[in-house]
Design a protein around this motif. Structure first.
Motif, mmCIF file in Angstrom:
data_model
loop_
_atom_site.group_PDB
_atom_site.id
_atom_site.type_symbol
_atom_site.label_atom_id
_atom_site.label_comp_id
_atom_site.label_asym_id
_atom_site.label_seq_id
_atom_site.Cartn_x
_atom_site.Cartn_y
_atom_site.Cartn_z
ATOM 1 N N THR A 157 -0.012 -15.552 17.669
ATOM 2 C CA THR A 157 0.906 -15.855 16.350
ATOM 3 C C THR A 157 2.055 -16.803 16.958
ATOM 4 O OG1 THR A 157 0.343 -14.000 15.026
ATOM 5 C CG2 THR A 157 2.265 -15.079 14.466
ATOM 6 N N ASP A 158 2.883 -16.314 17.629
ATOM 7 C CA ASP A 158 3.932 -16.828 18.568
ATOM 8 C C ASP A 158 3.523 -18.436 19.146
ATOM 9 O OD1 ASP A 158 5.609 -14.841 17.929
ATOM 10 O OD2 ASP A 158 5.418 -13.895 19.861
ATOM 11 N N LEU A 159 2.174 -18.512 19.509
ATOM 12 C CA LEU A 159 1.928 -19.673 20.216
ATOM 13 C C LEU A 159 1.527 -20.694 18.966
ATOM 14 C CD1 LEU A 159 -0.750 -18.389 22.577
ATOM 15 C CD2 LEU A 159 1.575 -19.253 23.065
ATOM 16 N N LEU A 160 1.467 -20.262 17.772
ATOM 17 C CA LEU A 160 1.481 -21.329 16.680
ATOM 18 C C LEU A 160 2.678 -21.720 16.049
ATOM 19 C CD1 LEU A 160 -1.753 -19.379 14.859
ATOM 20 C CD2 LEU A 160 -1.720 -21.487 16.687
ATOM 21 N N THR A 161 3.760 -21.130 16.752
ATOM 22 C CA THR A 161 4.882 -21.264 15.819
ATOM 23 C C THR A 161 5.936 -22.414 16.408
ATOM 24 O OG1 THR A 161 6.137 -19.752 17.128
ATOM 25 C CG2 THR A 161 5.554 -19.046 15.152
ATOM 26 N N PRO A 162 6.639 -23.228 16.087
ATOM 27 C CA PRO A 162 7.114 -24.334 16.848
ATOM 28 C C PRO A 162 8.086 -24.235 17.967
ATOM 29 C CG PRO A 162 7.758 -24.348 14.390
ATOM 30 C CD PRO A 162 7.308 -23.008 14.681
ATOM 31 N N LYS A 163 8.337 -25.246 18.848
ATOM 32 C CA LYS A 163 9.065 -25.158 19.849
ATOM 33 C C LYS A 163 10.527 -25.654 19.350
ATOM 34 C CE LYS A 163 10.726 -25.890 24.272
ATOM 35 N NZ LYS A 163 11.094 -24.774 25.305
ATOM 36 N N LEU A 164 11.508 -24.818 19.617
ATOM 37 C CA LEU A 164 12.860 -25.354 19.322
ATOM 38 C C LEU A 164 13.458 -25.918 20.272
ATOM 39 C CD1 LEU A 164 13.923 -22.053 17.668
ATOM 40 C CD2 LEU A 164 12.844 -24.128 16.549
ATOM 41 N N ILE A 165 14.063 -27.253 19.970
ATOM 42 C CA ILE A 165 14.811 -27.997 20.994
ATOM 43 C C ILE A 165 15.986 -28.864 20.479
ATOM 44 C CG2 ILE A 165 12.542 -28.569 22.317
ATOM 45 C CD1 ILE A 165 12.983 -31.335 21.068
ATOM 46 N N ILE A 185 15.633 -28.997 16.360
ATOM 47 C CA ILE A 185 14.477 -29.571 15.471
ATOM 48 C C ILE A 185 13.437 -28.557 16.106
ATOM 49 C CG2 ILE A 185 15.396 -31.670 15.083
ATOM 50 C CD1 ILE A 185 13.929 -32.798 17.273
ATOM 51 N N GLU A 186 12.456 -28.455 15.189
ATOM 52 C CA GLU A 186 10.987 -27.978 15.495
ATOM 53 C C GLU A 186 10.038 -29.031 15.962
ATOM 54 O OE1 GLU A 186 9.933 -25.487 12.365
ATOM 55 O OE2 GLU A 186 11.904 -24.807 11.744
ATOM 56 N N ILE A 187 9.311 -28.611 16.926
ATOM 57 C CA ILE A 187 8.179 -29.503 17.199
ATOM 58 C C ILE A 187 7.095 -28.728 17.701
ATOM 59 C CG2 ILE A 187 9.657 -31.496 18.098
ATOM 60 C CD1 ILE A 187 9.097 -30.618 21.013
ATOM 61 N N ASN A 188 5.796 -29.234 17.650
ATOM 62 C CA ASN A 188 4.642 -28.350 18.084
ATOM 63 C C ASN A 188 4.668 -28.080 19.622
ATOM 64 O OD1 ASN A 188 1.843 -28.503 19.079
ATOM 65 N ND2 ASN A 188 1.257 -28.153 17.161
ATOM 66 N N TYR A 189 4.555 -26.717 19.801
ATOM 67 C CA TYR A 189 4.695 -26.015 20.959
ATOM 68 C C TYR A 189 3.795 -26.832 21.972
ATOM 69 C CZ TYR A 189 4.394 -22.913 24.782
ATOM 70 O OH TYR A 189 4.462 -22.199 26.107
ATOM 71 N N TYR A 190 2.487 -27.024 21.669
ATOM 72 C CA TYR A 190 1.572 -27.493 22.670
ATOM 73 C C TYR A 190 1.533 -28.884 22.920
ATOM 74 C CZ TYR A 190 -0.786 -23.143 23.370
ATOM 75 O OH TYR A 190 -1.039 -21.776 23.830
ATOM 76 N N LEU A 191 2.210 -29.625 21.723
ATOM 77 C CA LEU A 191 2.444 -30.949 22.197
ATOM 78 C C LEU A 191 3.577 -31.171 23.186
ATOM 79 C CD1 LEU A 191 2.058 -32.817 18.702
ATOM 80 C CD2 LEU A 191 0.631 -33.049 20.745
ATOM 81 N N ALA A 247 13.892 -7.709 27.849
ATOM 82 C CA ALA A 247 12.869 -7.329 27.009
ATOM 83 C C ALA A 247 12.476 -8.615 26.067
ATOM 84 C CB ALA A 247 13.368 -6.198 26.582
ATOM 85 N N ASN A 248 13.382 -9.526 25.949
ATOM 86 C CA ASN A 248 12.953 -10.404 24.862
ATOM 87 C C ASN A 248 11.992 -11.482 25.395
ATOM 88 O OD1 ASN A 248 13.024 -12.107 22.476
ATOM 89 N ND2 ASN A 248 14.828 -13.178 23.183
ATOM 90 N N GLN A 249 10.628 -10.770 25.544
ATOM 91 C CA GLN A 249 9.592 -11.624 25.627
ATOM 92 C C GLN A 249 8.542 -11.825 24.895
ATOM 93 O OE1 GLN A 249 8.664 -13.843 28.167
ATOM 94 N NE2 GLN A 249 8.317 -12.382 29.903
ATOM 95 N N ASN A 250 7.963 -13.115 24.731
ATOM 96 C CA ASN A 250 6.855 -13.375 23.779
ATOM 97 C C ASN A 250 5.774 -14.237 24.438
ATOM 98 O OD1 ASN A 250 7.592 -16.230 23.331
ATOM 99 N ND2 ASN A 250 9.583 -15.245 22.658
ATOM 100 N N ALA A 251 4.727 -14.714 23.811
ATOM 101 C CA ALA A 251 3.690 -15.513 24.237
ATOM 102 C C ALA A 251 4.139 -16.807 24.855
ATOM 103 C CB ALA A 251 2.609 -15.485 23.169
ATOM 104 N N LYS A 252 5.162 -17.385 24.191
ATOM 105 C CA LYS A 252 5.105 -18.710 24.693
ATOM 106 C C LYS A 252 6.107 -18.694 26.010
ATOM 107 C CE LYS A 252 6.995 -19.982 20.607
ATOM 108 N NZ LYS A 252 7.637 -20.888 19.674
ATOM 109 N N THR A 253 7.103 -17.710 26.299
ATOM 110 C CA THR A 253 7.636 -17.616 27.444
ATOM 111 C C THR A 253 6.769 -17.390 28.748
ATOM 112 O OG1 THR A 253 8.242 -15.142 26.886
ATOM 113 C CG2 THR A 253 9.791 -16.454 26.283
#
Length: 510
Positions: free
Chosen positions: A370-378, A385-391, A284-290
């Motif tokens: 909203t979730d798509l504007l938050t960073p990607k965690l790697i 670290i946080e980086i731009n999700y779309y980059l 159930a842990n689903q969001n826009a990025k997934t």
């Protein structure tokens, strides 16, 4: 500069708004399909009534004489039913933690206190007397537990146990009615139960009430991620080390996600723990990025579109007779071919960017942007670290494009060598379709050699999303996907050069 002019010419000849609109419609439909497939397969706990129903209580209550076992269960049913009715009055729905508390924890306390009452207040009861005086533990559940209490505790100890259980029943009942998950965890800590993981403390500190909150999901996944079972896995030592490293990095990402309240976009296979993906709460842990992460699977559709539209990138010039006008100009043949190949590559990127935009819009309409504007965690350099999700996504699309360029080189080769559009379209369409089947063959079959071919890498979505098929394939043979991308790159160069050599030496008559 001549090649640039030739590429522009290819766009004028081959690129059209009609094709772009048709592709957009296909991408939109595919986005809807992906949204449906990836929607949380959350199976909520069964209703409270499925555990205890009023008719069951009434049926037992109507009996003139109950056995000890029946009396034991009737007591449990009545007490649980009373709490269920109160929960219903407060509009509280069943969830993983409250059903566990009600039907495991409280049931146990009710059972023990019922048996203690029998021992202390009804010692003349035939069953109680017989069981307590017996040196052998009886088989019925209620009687075996009764025997353990009789033989393992003094009456004073039983009174203390009864009072302690009564206090816990009251405490848990209060928490159930308040329906607060963080208070549930905090109460267990008060009772001296150790914290399962550091994320539970975060839940308590942030006072997270709903157990469907993503931080709660993080905690459950964190608890299930288990590197201890890796040593027993039937795979190479090299792969075991990779899995162990992945597990620890994932834990760091989960912790960071919870502390900073940034939703991660990772999925977890049972391969990394004890059946993590089989837990409906975690699904159930689903969001826009997934969901947007499924953009890599669009490679399959893009390959089909290019196969159908551009299978005649070279051969159609011969079929239409336009090749005579082209080669009569003072332009080297290799430049003509280069412009066509560059056009195929640029068209591929245009299609993929278009697919990303459409998928983003479709997913955003469902989950919000909203979730798509938050960073990607790697995990990098020993820390999260946080980086731009779309980059990050565009970087992966570029990597995924290398095997696709290999596919374009196959299309280009057949179109230039056979000069037959039908053959080219048939072969390349077939290859794009069976590339997905290859994942199944490598995961379930014994076709290890497939992993060394470029076709296995046409859809890197299986790899980037850490899919079940990728995990199963790794279990059979560990071959870093980076090596596969390199193979694709080398094959693309070889096929492109071969196509040029054969075509340039050809005696073109039409």
């Amino acid at each position: 500069m001549k090649i640039i002019s030739l590429v522009k010419s290819e766009f004028k000849k081959n690129f059209s708004i009609k094709k772009l609109v048709a592709s957009s419609i296909l991408f939109f439909l595919f986005s809807i399909l992906i949204l449906k497939i990836t929607s949380p397969q959350f199976i909520p706990p069964v209703s409270f009534d499925s555990f205890v129903r009023r008719d069951e209580i009434e049926e037992l209550s109507k009996k003139e004489k109950l056995t000890f076992e029946e009396e034991f269960y009737l007591n449990r049913y009545i007490k649980i039913y009373e709490i269920i009715e109160e929960l219903k009055r407060n509009n509280i729905e069943p969830s993983s933690w409250n059903t566990l508390t009600l039907f495991n924890t409280l049931s146990n306390y009710f059972d023990i206190n019922f048996l203690i009452e029998k021992i202390l207040d009804d010692s003349t009861n035939h069953t109680v007397k017989e069981v307590c005086e017996s040196s052998v533990t009886p088989k019925p559940y209620s009687e075996s537990r009764l025997h353990d209490l009789c033989t393992g505790y003094t009456k004073e100890e039983l009174k203390k146990e009864y009072d302690k259980n009564s206090e816990r029943i009251s405490g848990f009942k209060k928490i159930l009615i308040q329906n607060n998950y963080y208070e549930y965890l905090a109460y267990w800590q008060e009772l001296g139960e150790p914290v399962q993981n550091e994320l539970e403390n975060i839940i308590i500190d942030k006072k997270i009430k709903e157990d469907t909150n993503f931080i709660v999901m993080n905690s459950k996944v964190y608890a299930n991620l288990n590197s201890k079972h890796i040593s027993s896995m039937d795979c190479s030592d090299e792969l075991k080390k990779k899995v162990e490293k992945d597990v620890e990095q994932y834990k760091q990402i989960l912790a960071y996600s919870s502390v900073h309240e940034i939703k991660h976009d990772y999925s977890f296979n049972g391969y990394y723990g004890n059946g993590v993906e089989s837990n409906s709460d975690m699904n159930a842990n689903q969001n826009a990025k997934t969901v947007v992460n499924q953009i890599y699977h669009f490679s399959f559709l893009i390959l089909l579109i290019i196969s159908i539209n551009y299978g005649g990138i070279v051969s159609r010039e011969h079929a239409n007779g336009t090749i005579k006008n082209i080669i009569s100009a003072p332009i080297r043949r290799w430049k003509i071919l280069a412009s066509k190949f560059i056009y195929l590559i640029l068209n591929m990127y245009i299609l993929w960017f278009l697919a990303l935009v459409i998928l983003t819009i479709v997913v955003g309409m469902k989950y919000g942007f909203t979730d798509l504007l938050t960073p990607k965690l790697i995990y990098s350099g020993g820390k999260v670290i946080e980086i731009n999700y779309y980059l990050y996504t565009l970087k992966n699309i570029f990597i995924a494009s290398i095997p696709m360029i290999c596919f374009l080189s196959i299309l280009f080769f057949f179109s230039a060598v056979t000069l037959n559009t039908s053959v080219t379209v048939g072969v390349t369409t077939g290859i794009s379709i069976i590339s997905i089947v290859f994942w199944l063959l490598s995961a379930y079959g014994n076709f290890k050699e497939i992993i060394y071919t470029p076709i296995w890498y046409f859809d890197l979505g299986f790899i980037f999303n850490n899919s079940f098929y990728y995990i199963e394939s790794l279990m059979k043979i560990y071959f870093p996907w980076q090596n596969g991308v390199l193979i694709s790159f080398l094959v693309a160069i070889i096929l492109y050069i071969m196509a040029n050599i054969i075509y340039i030496k050809r005696d073109i008559k039409n």
